[in-house]
Design a protein around this motif. Structure first.
Motif, PDB file in Angstrom:
ATOM      1  N   ASP A 101       8.428  -1.978  -5.108  1.00 31.34           N
ATOM      2  CA  ASP A 101       8.284  -0.876  -6.058  1.00 31.34           C
ATOM      3  C   ASP A 101       7.478  -1.403  -7.250  1.00 31.34           C
ATOM      4  O   ASP A 101       7.872  -2.386  -7.863  1.00 31.34           O
ATOM      5  CB  ASP A 101       9.661  -0.387  -6.508  1.00 31.34           C
ATOM      6  N   PHE A 102       6.341  -0.783  -7.559  1.00 35.75           N
ATOM      7  CA  PHE A 102       5.565  -1.223  -8.712  1.00 35.75           C
ATOM      8  C   PHE A 102       4.870  -0.032  -9.349  1.00 35.75           C
ATOM      9  O   PHE A 102       4.809   1.060  -8.768  1.00 35.75           O
ATOM     10  CB  PHE A 102       4.551  -2.305  -8.312  1.00 35.75           C
ATOM     11  N   GLN A 103       4.351  -0.220 -10.548  1.00 37.68           N
ATOM     12  CA  GLN A 103       3.684   0.833 -11.296  1.00 37.68           C
ATOM     13  C   GLN A 103       2.174   0.788 -11.056  1.00 37.68           C
ATOM     14  O   GLN A 103       1.584  -0.287 -10.969  1.00 37.68           O
ATOM     15  CB  GLN A 103       3.967   0.683 -12.796  1.00 37.68           C
ATOM     16  N   ALA A 104       1.581   1.954 -10.979  1.00 36.95           N
ATOM     17  CA  ALA A 104       0.127   2.051 -10.838  1.00 36.95           C
ATOM     18  C   ALA A 104      -0.329   3.327 -11.522  1.00 36.95           C
ATOM     19  O   ALA A 104       0.471   4.208 -11.839  1.00 36.95           O
ATOM     20  CB  ALA A 104      -0.275   2.053  -9.364  1.00 36.95           C
ATOM     21  N   GLU A 105      -1.632   3.421 -11.749  1.00 36.27           N
ATOM     22  CA  GLU A 105      -2.172   4.616 -12.371  1.00 36.27           C
ATOM     23  C   GLU A 105      -2.008   5.821 -11.445  1.00 36.27           C
ATOM     24  O   GLU A 105      -2.086   5.706 -10.221  1.00 36.27           O
ATOM     25  CB  GLU A 105      -3.662   4.428 -12.678  1.00 36.27           C
ATOM     26  N   THR A 106      -1.781   6.979 -12.035  1.00 36.00           N
ATOM     27  CA  THR A 106      -1.801   8.219 -11.267  1.00 36.00           C
ATOM     28  C   THR A 106      -3.222   8.456 -10.763  1.00 36.00           C
ATOM     29  O   THR A 106      -4.177   8.381 -11.538  1.00 36.00           O
ATOM     30  CB  THR A 106      -1.360   9.407 -12.133  1.00 36.00           C
ATOM     31  N   VAL A 107      -3.365   8.706  -9.472  1.00 36.21           N
ATOM     32  CA  VAL A 107      -4.696   8.803  -8.883  1.00 36.21           C
ATOM     33  C   VAL A 107      -4.860  10.123  -8.144  1.00 36.21           C
ATOM     34  O   VAL A 107      -3.901  10.834  -7.862  1.00 36.21           O
ATOM     35  CB  VAL A 107      -4.967   7.621  -7.924  1.00 36.21           C
ATOM     36  N   HIS A 108      -6.111  10.438  -7.823  1.00 33.56           N
ATOM     37  CA  HIS A 108      -6.446  11.682  -7.148  1.00 33.56           C
ATOM     38  C   HIS A 108      -6.983  11.444  -5.743  1.00 33.56           C
ATOM     39  O   HIS A 108      -7.143  12.393  -4.978  1.00 33.56           O
ATOM     40  CB  HIS A 108      -7.496  12.439  -7.969  1.00 33.56           C
ATOM     41  N   VAL A 109      -7.291  10.199  -5.438  1.00 31.65           N
ATOM     42  CA  VAL A 109      -7.809   9.815  -4.121  1.00 31.65           C
ATOM     43  C   VAL A 109      -7.052   8.587  -3.655  1.00 31.65           C
ATOM     44  O   VAL A 109      -6.823   7.660  -4.437  1.00 31.65           O
ATOM     45  CB  VAL A 109      -9.325   9.505  -4.190  1.00 31.65           C
ATOM     46  N   PHE A 110      -6.649   8.553  -2.385  1.00 35.57           N
ATOM     47  CA  PHE A 110      -5.985   7.375  -1.829  1.00 35.57           C
ATOM     48  C   PHE A 110      -6.294   7.316  -0.339  1.00 35.57           C
ATOM     49  O   PHE A 110      -6.086   8.280   0.386  1.00 35.57           O
ATOM     50  CB  PHE A 110      -4.468   7.403  -2.082  1.00 35.57           C
ATOM     51  N   ALA A 111      -6.829   6.197   0.115  1.00 34.59           N
ATOM     52  CA  ALA A 111      -7.273   6.087   1.504  1.00 34.59           C
ATOM     53  C   ALA A 111      -7.149   4.652   1.989  1.00 34.59           C
ATOM     54  O   ALA A 111      -7.317   3.706   1.211  1.00 34.59           O
ATOM     55  CB  ALA A 111      -8.731   6.544   1.621  1.00 34.59           C
ATOM     56  N   ALA A 112      -6.850   4.499   3.272  1.00 35.24           N
ATOM     57  CA  ALA A 112      -6.771   3.173   3.878  1.00 35.24           C
ATOM     58  C   ALA A 112      -8.174   2.647   4.149  1.00 35.24           C
ATOM     59  O   ALA A 112      -9.004   3.335   4.753  1.00 35.24           O
ATOM     60  CB  ALA A 112      -5.972   3.237   5.176  1.00 35.24           C
ATOM     61  N   VAL A 113      -8.451   1.431   3.669  1.00 37.52           N
ATOM     62  CA  VAL A 113      -9.740   0.773   3.900  1.00 37.52           C
ATOM     63  C   VAL A 113      -9.444  -0.674   4.279  1.00 37.52           C
ATOM     64  O   VAL A 113      -8.829  -1.411   3.490  1.00 37.52           O
ATOM     65  CB  VAL A 113     -10.646   0.815   2.651  1.00 37.52           C
ATOM     66  N   ASN A 114      -9.874  -1.091   5.455  1.00 33.51           N
ATOM     67  CA  ASN A 114      -9.532  -2.419   5.971  1.00 33.51           C
ATOM     68  C   ASN A 114      -8.024  -2.622   5.887  1.00 33.51           C
ATOM     69  O   ASN A 114      -7.265  -1.811   6.408  1.00 33.51           O
ATOM     70  CB  ASN A 114     -10.313  -3.504   5.222  1.00 33.51           C
ATOM     71  N   LYS A 115      -7.558  -3.647   5.201  1.00 31.51           N
ATOM     72  CA  LYS A 115      -6.128  -3.870   5.037  1.00 31.51           C
ATOM     73  C   LYS A 115      -5.651  -3.487   3.645  1.00 31.51           C
ATOM     74  O   LYS A 115      -4.605  -3.931   3.182  1.00 31.51           O
ATOM     75  CB  LYS A 115      -5.786  -5.335   5.334  1.00 31.51           C
ATOM     76  N   ASP A 116      -6.428  -2.631   2.989  1.00 34.37           N
ATOM     77  CA  ASP A 116      -6.112  -2.177   1.640  1.00 34.37           C
ATOM     78  C   ASP A 116      -5.823  -0.682   1.626  1.00 34.37           C
ATOM     79  O   ASP A 116      -6.104   0.045   2.579  1.00 34.37           O
ATOM     80  CB  ASP A 116      -7.287  -2.437   0.693  1.00 34.37           C
ATOM     81  N   ILE A 117      -5.298  -0.249   0.501  1.00 37.97           N
ATOM     82  CA  ILE A 117      -5.318   1.162   0.134  1.00 37.97           C
ATOM     83  C   ILE A 117      -6.217   1.271  -1.092  1.00 37.97           C
ATOM     84  O   ILE A 117      -5.988   0.614  -2.107  1.00 37.97           O
ATOM     85  CB  ILE A 117      -3.918   1.703  -0.191  1.00 37.97           C
TER      86      ILE A 117
END
Length: 409
Positions: free
Chosen positions: A120-136
């Motif tokens: 569980d961690f904090q991050a900025e509120t975002v409008h786009v989120f997508a899987a790329v390689n082994k990342d989001i």
């Protein structure tokens, strides 16, 4: 031109789709969590609609039959608005913080198939989120005020932010307006980001004086350096606010979906049809020999949201013109290879909402699994990508379905 209120426009865009959404990880790199026994568990998110209460996460071995309830069951999420994505066999629950930072909670399945919190961690509120390689890849996109969009790379295995990049959206648009990314899609080893051109003036933020153009910004990865903007003028922008409009198929080609619903001062100003365009594998140009006029083949309906099934078959949520076809909302299947359009049959006549933007597919890849909410109840349906026939499965009680995902354990 048809007059739209701002509320009516965004109802057309998102009211019939789930605000919370899930994404099936097709990367084949499911190494980030779970014990890999070869078993699959479905995750169904449902909301009771109570003020201040977010979704419940429910799990099931089979969604083709039976029933499940939120009453005394599931994992309750904190915060009112949540959206979801799966990557590297982890399930991410992101809190929409209304402009403020929000929690990112990661879950996976233990050896018994139980959903457990991993981090569980904090991050900025975002409008786009997508899987790329082994990342989001997540993107915070401003609609007014400052014009800098912030891009964040989250390690999907370890749930850590590992990098950040920025883009001046006014510079990207280059037309006196600003670019507003609708989504991001990995295409080959790059990231393609379709965007709207918007005024961003604080009064008519999402209005535009450029309603009949299409843009896709191409970035390298992982550096996220802008390489090119792909442009066309046969339809309008791809996707919509919080809605993916670009997908890569198994052949490496990319297909873009436009609802042609650009406005100015709440008036629909797009003059081009709702359509599908194509970017061939290995190119950074729209294929001028390909144009699938969906609005024409559907009898005047427009694309609201899209999810990929497989082998060129896409599930579409379509909405109509209230003066022409009673404003009906219907599901359809588009075959982009043969440019055929088929209305889904055996589905409920009236849809309150549907998880139509990001759904999962059956193990054989021949059908989409979708949550459909109706005035009579809420069910999970399987929709055949070839015939367009819908088959009713599990009933979800105690809340409306907002997302469907699956994990291995």
């Amino acid at each position: 031109m048809k007059k739209f209120s701002t509320l009516a426009l965004f109802s057309a865009l998102i009211a019939f789709t789930s605000f919370s959404c899930s994404s099936d990880d097709k990367s084949g790199n499911d190494t980030g969590g779970g014990s890999d026994t070869g078993k699959t568990k479905y995750i169904i998110t449902a909301t009771t609609g109570a003020t201040g209460v977010a979704d419940y996460l429910l799990t099931a071995d089979d969604v083709s039959t039976g029933s499940i309830t939120t009453i005394g069951n599931g994992v309750e999420q904190d915060g009112t608005y949540r959206y979801y994505i799966t990557a590297q066999n982890n399930f991410f629950s992101l809190l929409y913080g209304q402009g403020n930072p929000g929690a990112v909670t990661t879950y996976n399945l233990n050896t018994e198939g139980k959903l457990v919190k991993k981090s569980d961690f904090q991050a900025e509120t975002v409008h786009v989120f997508a899987a790329v390689n082994k990342d989001i890849l997540t993107i915070k996109v401003p609609r007014s005020g400052a014009s800098i969009a912030s891009m964040y790379k989250i390690d999907a295995v370890n749930s850590l932010i590992t990098g950040e990049a920025q883009q001046d959206t006014k510079v990207l648009a280059g037309n006196g307006e600003r670019a507003f990314f609708t989504w991001a899609t990995q295409v080959g080893d790059k990231v393609y980001m379709p965007y709207m051109s918007i005024k961003g003036d604080g009064v008519d933020n999402f209005g535009t004086v450029n309603p009949d153009s299409t843009w896709v910004a191409v970035y390298n990865y992982p550096e996220l350096k802008l390489e090119k903007v792909i442009k066309d003028n046969r339809t309008s922008y791809l996707g919509a606010y919080f809605t993916n409009g670009l997908f890569q198929d198994e052949n490496g080609d990319a297909y873009g979906f436009s609802g042609a619903i650009a406005t100015s001062n709440a008036v629909l100003t797009s003059t081009k049809p709702s359509a599908i365009v194509k970017i061939k594998k290995g190119t950074t140009e729209f294929d001028q020999s390909y144009f699938f006029n969906v609005e024409e083949k559907s009898g005047g309906y427009k694309i609201s949201s899209t999810s990929y099934i497989s082998k060129g078959k896409f599930l579409l949520l379509m909405y109509g013109n209230a003066g022409k076809n009673n404003g009906a909302v219907k599901l359809a299947v588009a075959d982009v290879y043969n440019q055929t359009f088929t209305w889904v049959t055996n589905a409920p006549a009236t849809l309150t909402s549907a998880t139509s933007r990001y759904n999962i597919t059956t193990e054989d890849g021949n059908a989409a699994i979708i949550g459909i909410n109706t005035p009579e109840g809420n069910w999970i349906y399987t929709i055949n990508g070839t015939t367009g026939v819908a088959t009713r499965g599990m009933k979800v009680e105690g809340g409306q379905i907002t997302a469907i995902a699956k994990l291995k354990y």
